[in-house]
Design a protein around this motif. Structure first.
Motif, short mmCIF file in Angstrom:
data_model
loop_
_atom_site.label_atom_id
_atom_site.label_comp_id
_atom_site.label_asym_id
_atom_site.label_seq_id
_atom_site.Cartn_x
_atom_site.Cartn_y
_atom_site.Cartn_z
N GLN A 234 0.82 -0.97 -0.02
CA GLN A 234 -0.21 -0.06 -0.07
C GLN A 234 1.12 1.34 -0.12
O GLN A 234 0.33 2.32 -0.16
CB GLN A 234 -1.01 0.00 1.21
N GLY B 65 -7.51 -0.47 13.37
CA GLY B 65 -8.78 -0.30 12.87
C GLY B 65 -8.68 1.00 12.04
O GLY B 65 -9.85 1.43 11.90
N ASN C 114 -7.36 -4.14 4.29
CA ASN C 114 -7.41 -5.47 3.96
C ASN C 114 -6.20 -5.90 3.12
O ASN C 114 -5.98 -7.11 2.77
CB ASN C 114 -8.46 -5.75 2.84
N ARG C 115 -5.00 -4.94 2.76
CA ARG C 115 -3.86 -5.28 2.12
C ARG C 115 -2.56 -5.17 2.90
O ARG C 115 -1.67 -5.99 3.07
CB ARG C 115 -3.68 -4.54 0.83
N PRO D 214 -10.82 0.84 4.80
CA PRO D 214 -11.01 -0.41 4.82
C PRO D 214 -10.12 -1.43 3.92
O PRO D 214 -9.55 -2.37 4.15
CB PRO D 214 -12.48 -0.84 4.75
N GLN D 215 -10.23 -0.69 2.59
CA GLN D 215 -9.36 -1.39 1.64
C GLN D 215 -8.12 -1.50 1.76
O GLN D 215 -7.25 -2.58 1.53
CB GLN D 215 -9.84 -0.64 0.29
N VAL D 216 -7.50 -0.31 2.27
CA VAL D 216 -5.86 -0.45 2.59
C VAL D 216 -5.77 -1.40 3.97
O VAL D 216 -4.61 -2.25 3.94
CB VAL D 216 -5.53 0.96 3.18
N ARG E 179 -2.15 -8.84 8.57
CA ARG E 179 -2.85 -7.35 7.81
C ARG E 179 -3.50 -6.66 9.05
O ARG E 179 -3.95 -7.07 9.96
CB ARG E 179 -3.77 -7.62 6.78
#
Lengths: 262, 155
Positions: free
Chosen positions: A30, A94, A103-104, A99-101, A72
């Motif tokens: 990321q 959190g 998830n990686r 959220p997408q970052v 992650r």
């Protein structure tokens, strides 16, 4: 991006072999992928660490909470074990990016990069964690060495991070609203032997321990005990905030973190 | 060039990619699935959000080769089997959840991931979840309403 080979080994040993052959470790990418897009890096090969089962997951190891290097942010945030042992760490994970970052992105990638405004370095430093690599164990106090600089040698891989479990802890981040990085973030951790306070996003030298606050809070753990803001010399100044503004935020976010820790 | 194989919207696909080929490039240029958009190309805007193994990710910041063997779902996979709009898509249409429509594929894919984890999110939870999706037209209000409506329709 310049051209490179991409490999995704399933064992740490295969990854280390590929890295010693000239490859660069890749976590969730990321930060590294945007860096590659800007042609600020030109690796011959990227060695994706996220397919290696032994680098992923959370477990108790003795009295420490052990987080694998390729774990992650979303997994740390959702982990029942992290929430039970160090809820502040789950909360921090959190709040990273979006959220997408989450998830990686991985913890190992974050602390290997050591962005001066990243969240994780403050937790690693404030909790006095140990960074485990394929070669050795590095204490957090020795690991972070300035802007985008760590004790890692070329090709050294973060295998995991071992966190001592504090009595209380909290992280408070003043968000830079466009990037979600910390304009200033403070992690406060109270142990039987004293309090540690680590600040990210503020200093030109990256994450640092605020020793005056640690001394004051070790004798009186209350928001009122947080000392006056540190001097602005050496703080980051940019379009988002002056050095004086960030210095003030250090004090404010420390007070909020102490209050949140309860 | 190395070959990559994955399942996209339920269909097995494969193709040749370079190491540097992004998932969004593979989807748009090799598979011609142009519903997934590239907005900022810097992982900020979320127009490129797709699901990889059921989780939302930014396909402009994911390598195609990293998705070897993965189950990928794009906006083209969100319609019902008969071609009618899926629940979330229909809710966006009913609630004027889009204006120019550029961000919409990413918004729908993000919303789908949220509703899977949290079938009845509050307005605050929806807004927090959409941190990684930028819309320059609607001011977000109708997008949030759309997602609330989709949650209600699913209930």
């Amino acid at each position: 991006m310049y051209s490179f080979d991409y490999v995704k080994p399933s064992s740490l040993q295969d990854a280390l072999d590929a890295i010693s052959g000239g490859g660069q470790p890749l976590g969730g990418g990321q930060t590294l992928i945007p860096t590659l897009k800007q042609r600020l890096a030109m690796p011959e090969a990227l060695v994706d660490l996220t397919g290696i089962a032994e680098l992923k997951g959370v477990s108790m190891s003795g009295d420490k909470l052990s987080v694998g290097g390729a774990t992650r942010h979303a997994d740390v945030a959702a982990s029942a074990e992290v929430k039970a042992k160090i809820p502040a760490l789950a909360a921090l994970a959190g709040q990273i990016g979006d959220p997408q970052v989450r998830n990686r992105g991985t913890i190992g990638g974050s602390i290997a990069n050591n962005d001066p405004a990243a969240c994780y370095p403050s937790a690693v430093l404030a909790l006095g964690a140990t960074v485990r690599t394929d070669k050795r164990e590095i204490a957090a106090d020795d690991y972070f060495q300035g802007l985008f600089t760590t004790a890692l040698e070329e090709g050294e891989v973060v295998v995991g991070v071992d966190f001592p479990v504090p009595e209380k802890a909290a992280y408070q981040k003043f968000v830079q609203p466009a990037s979600r990085f910390a304009l200033t973030g403070v992690f406060v951790a109270k142990f039987a032997g004293g309090v540690r306070v680590a600040v990210t996003g503020a200093s030109q030298d990256g994450v640092f321990r605020w020793s005056e606050a640690e001394a004051a809070l070790s004798s009186n753990f209350s928001a009122d005990a947080v000392p006056a803001a540190p001097v602005a010399d050496g703080m980051i100044g940019d379009i988002h905030g002056t050095p004086e503004y960030r210095a003030h935020l250090v004090q404010v976010m420390t007070k909020r973190a102490v209050a949140a820790a309860g | 060039m190395p070959k990559v194989s994955m399942t996209v919207n339920g269909k097995a696909v494969s193709g040749e990619v370079e190491g540097r080929t992004l998932l969004v490039e593979f989807l748009r240029e090799s598979l011609r699935l142009t519903g997934t958009h590239v907005g900022c190309d810097t992982s900020q805007c979320g127009a490129c959000v797709v699901h990889v193994n059921g989780e939302s990710v930014k396909s402009c910041t994911t390598f195609a080769a990293a998705c070897e063997g993965a189950e990928v779902t794009t906006i083209e996979g969100m319609a019902n089997a008969d071609g009618s709009l899926g629940t979330i898509q229909q809710a966006f249409q009913d609630n004027h959840g889009l204006q120019c429509g550029f961000c919409t594929p990413g918004m729908v894919m993000s919303a789908a991931d949220l509703l899977k984890q949290n079938p009845d999110p509050s307005e605050a939870e929806i807004r927090e979840w959409l941190e990684g999706n930028l819309c320059r037209c609607t001011g977000y209000h109708n997008i949030v309403r759309s997602i609330k409506a989709a949650a209600a329709a699913n209930a």
